[in-house]
Design a protein around this motif. Structure first.
Motif, PDB file in Angstrom:
ATOM      1  N   GLN A 278       0.824  -1.206   0.000  1.00 24.28           N
ATOM      2  CA  GLN A 278       0.000   0.000   0.000  1.00 24.28           C
ATOM      3  C   GLN A 278       0.859   1.257   0.000  1.00 24.28           C
ATOM      4  OE1 GLN A 278      -2.499  -0.565   3.424  1.00 24.28           O
ATOM      5  NE2 GLN A 278      -3.748  -2.162   2.456  1.00 24.28           N
ATOM      6  N   HIS A 279       1.959   1.226   0.741  1.00 21.85           N
ATOM      7  CA  HIS A 279       2.889   2.368   0.751  1.00 21.85           C
ATOM      8  C   HIS A 279       3.443   2.615  -0.645  1.00 21.85           C
ATOM      9  CE1 HIS A 279       6.337   4.900   1.622  1.00 21.85           C
ATOM     10  NE2 HIS A 279       7.125   3.962   1.132  1.00 21.85           N
ATOM     11  N   GLU A 280       3.822   1.558  -1.340  1.00 24.92           N
ATOM     12  CA  GLU A 280       4.352   1.714  -2.693  1.00 24.92           C
ATOM     13  C   GLU A 280       3.306   2.291  -3.635  1.00 24.92           C
ATOM     14  OE1 GLU A 280       6.741   2.011  -5.803  1.00 24.92           O
ATOM     15  OE2 GLU A 280       7.359   1.567  -3.744  1.00 24.92           O
ATOM     16  N   ILE A 281       2.042   1.899  -3.455  1.00 23.38           N
ATOM     17  CA  ILE A 281       0.968   2.442  -4.286  1.00 23.38           C
ATOM     18  C   ILE A 281       0.787   3.930  -4.015  1.00 23.38           C
ATOM     19  CG2 ILE A 281      -1.537   2.371  -4.678  1.00 23.38           C
ATOM     20  CD1 ILE A 281      -1.322  -0.681  -4.126  1.00 23.38           C
ATOM     21  N   VAL A 282       0.915   4.333  -2.750  1.00 26.07           N
ATOM     22  CA  VAL A 282       0.842   5.761  -2.404  1.00 26.07           C
ATOM     23  C   VAL A 282       1.968   6.520  -3.094  1.00 26.07           C
ATOM     24  CG1 VAL A 282       1.061   7.438  -0.530  1.00 26.07           C
ATOM     25  CG2 VAL A 282      -0.349   5.403  -0.229  1.00 26.07           C
ATOM     26  N   MET A 283       3.180   5.956  -3.085  1.00 25.35           N
ATOM     27  CA  MET A 283       4.318   6.609  -3.740  1.00 25.35           C
ATOM     28  C   MET A 283       4.090   6.721  -5.247  1.00 25.35           C
ATOM     29  SD  MET A 283       6.427   7.503  -1.387  1.00 25.35           S
ATOM     30  CE  MET A 283       4.937   7.841  -0.438  1.00 25.35           C
ATOM     31  N   GLN A 284       3.529   5.690  -5.841  1.00 26.30           N
ATOM     32  CA  GLN A 284       3.237   5.732  -7.272  1.00 26.30           C
ATOM     33  C   GLN A 284       2.222   6.828  -7.591  1.00 26.30           C
ATOM     34  OE1 GLN A 284       1.939   1.777  -8.300  1.00 26.30           O
ATOM     35  NE2 GLN A 284       3.928   0.843  -7.879  1.00 26.30           N
ATOM     36  N   THR A 285       1.217   6.972  -6.724  1.00 29.18           N
ATOM     37  CA  THR A 285       0.203   8.007  -6.942  1.00 29.18           C
ATOM     38  C   THR A 285       0.808   9.392  -6.776  1.00 29.18           C
ATOM     39  OG1 THR A 285      -1.450   6.477  -6.046  1.00 29.18           O
ATOM     40  CG2 THR A 285      -2.106   8.785  -6.298  1.00 29.18           C
ATOM     41  N   LEU A 286       1.662   9.576  -5.783  1.00 28.28           N
ATOM     42  CA  LEU A 286       2.338  10.863  -5.613  1.00 28.28           C
ATOM     43  C   LEU A 286       3.192  11.181  -6.835  1.00 28.28           C
ATOM     44  CD1 LEU A 286       3.500  10.828  -1.876  1.00 28.28           C
ATOM     45  CD2 LEU A 286       1.580  12.077  -2.878  1.00 28.28           C
ATOM     46  N   ARG A 287       3.800  10.154  -7.420  1.00 27.84           N
ATOM     47  CA  ARG A 287       4.596  10.363  -8.632  1.00 27.84           C
ATOM     48  C   ARG A 287       3.703  10.846  -9.773  1.00 27.84           C
ATOM     49  NH1 ARG A 287       6.516   5.666  -8.744  1.00 27.84           N
ATOM     50  NH2 ARG A 287       8.281   6.124  -7.384  1.00 27.84           N
ATOM     51  N   ARG A 288       2.535  10.280  -9.886  1.00 26.23           N
ATOM     52  CA  ARG A 288       1.590  10.708 -10.926  1.00 26.23           C
ATOM     53  C   ARG A 288       1.109  12.135 -10.687  1.00 26.23           C
ATOM     54  NH1 ARG A 288      -2.682   5.840 -11.000  1.00 26.23           N
ATOM     55  NH2 ARG A 288      -3.733   7.148 -12.549  1.00 26.23           N
TER      56      ARG A 288
ATOM     57  N   HIS B 285       3.027  14.424  -9.362  1.00 18.33           N
ATOM     58  CA  HIS B 285       4.236  15.256  -9.329  1.00 18.33           C
ATOM     59  C   HIS B 285       4.441  15.871  -7.944  1.00 18.33           C
ATOM     60  CE1 HIS B 285       4.222  14.835 -13.699  1.00 18.33           C
ATOM     61  NE2 HIS B 285       2.986  15.313 -13.714  1.00 18.33           N
ATOM     62  N   ALA B 286       4.260  15.051  -6.907  1.00 22.11           N
ATOM     63  CA  ALA B 286       4.353  15.546  -5.532  1.00 22.11           C
ATOM     64  C   ALA B 286       5.396  14.798  -4.710  1.00 22.11           C
ATOM     65  CB  ALA B 286       2.985  15.431  -4.853  1.00 22.11           C
ATOM     66  N   LEU B 287       6.287  14.064  -5.364  1.00 19.73           N
ATOM     67  CA  LEU B 287       7.287  13.300  -4.634  1.00 19.73           C
ATOM     68  C   LEU B 287       8.334  14.183  -3.963  1.00 19.73           C
ATOM     69  CD1 LEU B 287       8.062  10.139  -6.826  1.00 19.73           C
ATOM     70  CD2 LEU B 287       7.091  10.204  -4.529  1.00 19.73           C
ATOM     71  N   SER B 288       8.504  15.409  -4.459  1.00 22.37           N
ATOM     72  CA  SER B 288       9.535  16.289  -3.912  1.00 22.37           C
ATOM     73  C   SER B 288       9.108  16.957  -2.595  1.00 22.37           C
ATOM     74  CB  SER B 288       9.904  17.379  -4.920  1.00 22.37           C
ATOM     75  OG  SER B 288       8.768  18.173  -5.235  1.00 22.37           O
ATOM     76  N   ILE B 289       7.824  16.876  -2.245  1.00 16.37           N
ATOM     77  CA  ILE B 289       7.329  17.496  -1.011  1.00 16.37           C
ATOM     78  C   ILE B 289       7.778  16.657   0.183  1.00 16.37           C
ATOM     79  CG2 ILE B 289       5.288  18.279   0.242  1.00 16.37           C
ATOM     80  CD1 ILE B 289       3.861  18.504  -2.443  1.00 16.37           C
ATOM     81  N   GLU B 290       8.214  17.316   1.236  1.00 16.32           N
ATOM     82  CA  GLU B 290       8.687  16.610   2.429  1.00 16.32           C
ATOM     83  C   GLU B 290       7.564  15.765   3.023  1.00 16.32           C
ATOM     84  OE1 GLU B 290      10.794  17.504   6.775  1.00 16.32           O
ATOM     85  OE2 GLU B 290      10.165  19.171   5.482  1.00 16.32           O
ATOM     86  N   ARG B 291       7.927  14.555   3.471  1.00 16.49           N
ATOM     87  CA  ARG B 291       6.936  13.622   3.999  1.00 16.49           C
ATOM     88  C   ARG B 291       7.333  13.154   5.399  1.00 16.49           C
ATOM     89  NH1 ARG B 291       7.894  11.540  -0.904  1.00 16.49           N
ATOM     90  NH2 ARG B 291       8.986   9.733  -0.024  1.00 16.49           N
ATOM     91  N   LEU B 292       6.334  12.951   6.223  1.00 21.90           N
ATOM     92  CA  LEU B 292       6.494  12.365   7.559  1.00 21.90           C
ATOM     93  C   LEU B 292       5.634  11.111   7.598  1.00 21.90           C
ATOM     94  CD1 LEU B 292       7.275  12.306  10.571  1.00 21.90           C
ATOM     95  CD2 LEU B 292       5.376  13.899  10.997  1.00 21.90           C
ATOM     96  N   THR B 293       6.233   9.988   7.967  1.00 26.10           N
ATOM     97  CA  THR B 293       5.505   8.717   7.992  1.00 26.10           C
ATOM     98  C   THR B 293       4.948   8.452   9.390  1.00 26.10           C
ATOM     99  OG1 THR B 293       6.953   7.816   6.279  1.00 26.10           O
ATOM    100  CG2 THR B 293       5.625   6.245   7.537  1.00 26.10           C
TER     101      THR B 293
END
Length: 382
Positions: free
Chosen positions: A297-307, A309-317
């Motif tokens: 599920q985490h990987e799917i969230v990362m894939q969606t963020l990539r779509r 264009h939000a991967l560069s935003i700082e993230r807190l898990t």
């Protein structure tokens, strides 16, 4: 339909991956109020162009529906218009695919004008290619003359133009709502408050986390958001102004959850809602630590963020549901429980550090009073 047989074509998936797809589809059915009576799988290298699963398996599917007294069929896979119509003719019951199921859930969850428009735009975008395929097939059944084909194409083009116009009209209204959102967004930027957005897989606990942060400050229940143990319980974006400590405040937004293979037309339709993610200063990814599939599920969230264009935003898990796991060894995030409050202090402390709010901690006269009456403004602008 209130009950259905869950069906699907398995091609290259492993046993575990396919079981996960079926389980998630069953949860989607539950969120739509559909009871899954049975499951049926066809294994093949590729789908049959006419019915996806072939005539023999379609006949078996019909028998299963009759034996279980099911009112319809839900497919894990995407179906073309022709496949849907052929299956309905052979089985004699309504058939919907995964995208249609998600659309139905979204339509039921929509509350605001914006959400209703976004769902309708997505429905039309889903319908357009399937209407074309179904119309072409229907026209070919009428006969083989040039005259008949020409008449069919005319009807086809007319239907397509009607739907395309409806989509354009909806987008115009959505753009007007987007302008209103821009005014609200500008007001938030002028406030100088950091903008934090909750993201994560659907039903990971994003809304529960927002309510937990609100409860820490004894906020009136009316300001809390709906938190239901279902996929896509949250559809409309909601923003709350939250005081963390002293004079340190943030704007916290809750957004629609992600799922695997989320159709592009749904992401496109909900662009304005998901804009909250793209404009955030910090993203909090909420993970259901009790779910054995959380890494997928985490990987799917990362894939969606990539779509997006939000991967560069700082993230807190944030790993949620600490009360449901016996032990946890990972140190790359904050383990907490929205139910018991465990880890909430650690989260607030990390937010203060990440957002550089330590200089705002000194309390001033009147802070307690203002915290009770003014800081938790609902800024959705509905």
């Amino acid at each position: 339909m209130k009950s259905a047989v869950l069906a699907g074509l398995r091609t290259r998936e492993t046993d575990q991956s396919w079981a996960q797809k079926l389980d998630e589809a069953a949860l989607l059915c539950e969120a739509c109020g559909i009871e899954v009576k049975a499951r049926l799988t066809q294994k093949a290298q590729k789908g049959h162009p006419r019915t996806l699963i072939g005539s023999g398996k379609a006949a078996e599917l019909k028998q299963s529906c009759e034996a279980q007294s099911a009112e319809g069929v839900v497919f894990v896979n995407e179906l073309t218009g022709i496949q849907t119509r052929n299956l309905e003719q052979e089985i004699g019951l309504p058939v919907m695919d995964r995208s249609a199921l998600i659309l139905e859930i979204f339509a039921r969850r929509a509350r605001t004008r914006q959400a209703h428009l976004q769902v309708e735009a997505a429905r039309l975008a889903y319908q357009l290619p399937r209407l074309i395929e179904g119309q072409i097939h229907a026209d070919q059944q009428q006969g083989g003359g040039v005259r008949n084909r020409g008449a069919g194409e005319t009807r086809l083009e007319r239907s397509r133009r009607t739907i395309e116009k409806q989509i354009r009209d909806i987008r115009v209204e959505l753009e007007q709502l987007k302008l209103q959102q821009a005014v609200q967004s500008r007001r938030r930027r002028l406030s100088g408050l950091p903008r934090v957005c909750l993201i994560g897989y659907s039903n990971a606990g994003k809304s529960s986390l927002m309510n937990a942060l609100l409860s820490v400050r004894s906020v009136a229940p009316a300001k809390q958001v709906a938190a239901v143990d279902q996929l896509f319980a949250t559809l409309d974006s909601a923003t709350r102004r939250i005081k963390l400590a002293g004079r340190a405040e943030i704007l916290l937004s809750d957004t629609v959850g992600f799922v695997r293979d989320l159709p592009d037309f749904l992401l496109d339709a909900f662009e304005s809602t998901l804009q909250e993610i793209q404009e955030a200063d910090l993203l909090i990814e909420v993970i259901d630590a009790s779910d054995p599939q959380w890494e997928i599920q985490h990987e799917i969230v990362m894939q969606t963020l990539r779509r997006l264009h939000a991967l560069s935003i700082e993230r807190l898990t944030v790993y949620n549901k600490a009360d449901q796991i016996p032990q946890w060894e990972r140190q790359d995030g904050i383990l907490l429980s929205c139910l018991t409050g465990q880890g909430m202090d650690a989260l607030i402390g990390e937010l203060l550090v990440r957002l550089n709010l330590s200089a705002s901690l000194s309390p001033e006269i009147g802070d307690e009073f203002s915290a009770q009456v003014g800081y938790n403004e609902d800024e959705r602008g509905e």
